[in-house]
Scaffold this motif. Structure first.
Motif, PDB file in Angstrom:
ATOM      1  N   LEU A 175       2.534   2.671  -1.132  1.00 65.02           N
ATOM      2  CA  LEU A 175       1.083   2.128  -0.691  1.00 65.02           C
ATOM      3  C   LEU A 175       0.671   1.499  -1.685  1.00 65.02           C
ATOM      4  O   LEU A 175      -0.776   1.138  -1.764  1.00 65.02           O
ATOM      5  CB  LEU A 175       0.340   3.158  -0.135  1.00 65.02           C
ATOM      6  N   GLN A 176       1.219   0.878  -2.909  1.00 60.93           N
ATOM      7  CA  GLN A 176       0.754   0.373  -3.812  1.00 60.93           C
ATOM      8  C   GLN A 176       1.651  -0.726  -4.658  1.00 60.93           C
ATOM      9  O   GLN A 176       2.675  -0.942  -4.042  1.00 60.93           O
ATOM     10  CB  GLN A 176       0.139   1.208  -5.132  1.00 60.93           C
ATOM     11  N   ASP A 177       1.249  -1.544  -5.390  1.00 64.86           N
ATOM     12  CA  ASP A 177       1.932  -2.847  -6.009  1.00 64.86           C
ATOM     13  C   ASP A 177       3.103  -2.237  -6.884  1.00 64.86           C
ATOM     14  O   ASP A 177       4.291  -2.612  -6.743  1.00 64.86           O
ATOM     15  CB  ASP A 177       1.178  -3.679  -6.850  1.00 64.86           C
ATOM     16  N   SER A 216      -5.065   0.496   9.848  1.00 64.08           N
ATOM     17  CA  SER A 216      -6.464  -0.026   9.223  1.00 64.08           C
ATOM     18  C   SER A 216      -6.961  -0.935  10.238  1.00 64.08           C
ATOM     19  O   SER A 216      -6.444  -1.653  11.170  1.00 64.08           O
ATOM     20  CB  SER A 216      -6.349  -0.429   7.796  1.00 64.08           C
ATOM     21  N   LEU A 217      -8.281  -1.462  10.011  1.00 63.84           N
ATOM     22  CA  LEU A 217      -8.927  -2.310  10.857  1.00 63.84           C
ATOM     23  C   LEU A 217      -9.593  -3.404   9.957  1.00 63.84           C
ATOM     24  O   LEU A 217     -10.284  -3.074   9.011  1.00 63.84           O
ATOM     25  CB  LEU A 217      -9.559  -1.869  12.051  1.00 63.84           C
ATOM     26  N   ASN A 219      -3.339   1.122   3.847  1.00 63.41           N
ATOM     27  CA  ASN A 219      -3.825   0.349   2.580  1.00 63.41           C
ATOM     28  C   ASN A 219      -2.999  -1.044   2.519  1.00 63.41           C
ATOM     29  O   ASN A 219      -2.019  -1.363   1.661  1.00 63.41           O
ATOM     30  CB  ASN A 219      -3.651   1.166   1.365  1.00 63.41           C
ATOM     31  N   PRO A 220      -3.339  -1.985   3.630  1.00 66.00           N
ATOM     32  CA  PRO A 220      -2.378  -3.071   3.586  1.00 66.00           C
ATOM     33  C   PRO A 220      -2.116  -4.061   2.559  1.00 66.00           C
ATOM     34  O   PRO A 220      -1.060  -4.644   2.217  1.00 66.00           O
ATOM     35  CB  PRO A 220      -2.949  -3.954   4.739  1.00 66.00           C
ATOM     36  N   GLY A 221      -3.048  -4.007   1.676  1.00 67.81           N
ATOM     37  CA  GLY A 221      -3.196  -4.868   0.361  1.00 67.81           C
ATOM     38  C   GLY A 221      -3.266  -6.407   0.790  1.00 67.81           C
ATOM     39  O   GLY A 221      -2.987  -6.946   1.929  1.00 67.81           O
ATOM     40  N   ILE A 222      -3.448  -7.308  -0.218  1.00 68.82           N
ATOM     41  CA  ILE A 222      -3.611  -8.890   0.209  1.00 68.82           C
ATOM     42  C   ILE A 222      -3.335  -9.606  -1.209  1.00 68.82           C
ATOM     43  O   ILE A 222      -3.852  -9.105  -2.091  1.00 68.82           O
ATOM     44  CB  ILE A 222      -5.266  -9.071   0.694  1.00 68.82           C
ATOM     45  N   ILE A 223      -2.679 -10.645  -0.956  1.00 70.24           N
ATOM     46  CA  ILE A 223      -2.381 -11.788  -2.203  1.00 70.24           C
ATOM     47  C   ILE A 223      -2.851 -12.859  -1.517  1.00 70.24           C
ATOM     48  O   ILE A 223      -2.356 -13.421  -0.627  1.00 70.24           O
ATOM     49  CB  ILE A 223      -0.683 -11.434  -2.489  1.00 70.24           C
TER      50      ILE A 223
END
Length: 224
Positions: free
Chosen positions: A28-30, A96-97, A179-183
């Motif tokens: 759930l993290q990089d 998540s939303l 915790n989808p993350g975004i780049i």
């Protein structure tokens, strides 16, 4: 009428998220740097859990998603993410939303979610959306969406949404991770800290070095 549309969109996204298989058994993290002394560590793959007997309604609740996001930025969009940091009860549930607001001709720029598939439904406005498949094909899959339309962005693929109308637009997204993350592609490539060696970007994008230097010197805004 808008309130009704909001409730319908929320219900559809909630149902889709429940029916979808969660994608959170992986990280759930990089990255997670190993340590020998656990007393100095930070638990990041999820969160510590409270005693279930102490759970309360507030652990599973948040309000305010009916409030439009502030789109007065260079991109003309605002992403309001509701993840495990906002609702502690989402921990371990794999969902998540997000609410996304778009000013006229506002853009949610090309980006990826490294840990989540996204399912988006339009509530107001008209959106031009799309994603690009992985190598070697790099096919561009695109669609113009109207209120009530739903579109899926597969996990990890570069995608975007662009308001092609002259009125505000609103969409809601369900994501298959707490915790989808975004780049954000432009900022990650040209706005990294420290900066990537310009020679790498010159060769990658076949650009003049002066153009690369200009791109790296710009302020790359975020909308989340």
């Amino acid at each position: 009428m808008k309130g009704f549309h909001f409730l319908v969109a929320f219900a559809l996204l909630a149902l889709a998220s429940i029916l979808a298989s969660a994608s959170d058994p992986g990280p759930l993290q990089d990255f997670c740097v190993a340590i020998n002394d656990t007393r100095t560590g930070v638990f990041v793959n999820g969160k510590f859990c409270k005693d279930p007997k102490l759970a309360k309604p507030e652990d599973f609740f948040i309000s305010g998603l009916n409030v439009p996001g502030n789109t007065s930025n260079q991109l003309g969009s605002k992403v309001t993410l509701i993840n495990v940091d906002k609702i502690p009860g989402l921990n371990t549930l794999g969902i998540s939303l997000a609410r996304v607001d778009y000013a006229p001709y506002g853009l949610n720029p090309p980006h990826t979610h490294p840990r989540a598939t996204e399912i988006l439904t339009v509530v107001e406005g008209i959106l031009y959306v799309g994603f690009v498949t992985s190598n070697p094909d790099n096919r561009f899959i695109t669609k113009v969406l109207y209120p009530g339309d739903v579109f899926v962005f597969p996990v990890g693929l570069i995608h975007f949404q662009f308001n092609i109308g002259n009125t505000n637009a609103v969409a809601f997204s369900g994501l298959s991770s707490q915790n989808p993350g975004i780049i954000t592609i432009g900022k990650a490539v040209f706005g990294s800290e420290p900066a990537i060696n310009p020679d790498v970007l010159v060769k990658t994008f076949r650009l003049d070095k002066n153009i690369v230097n200009q791109l790296q010197s710009r302020l790359w805004p975020l909308n989340n």
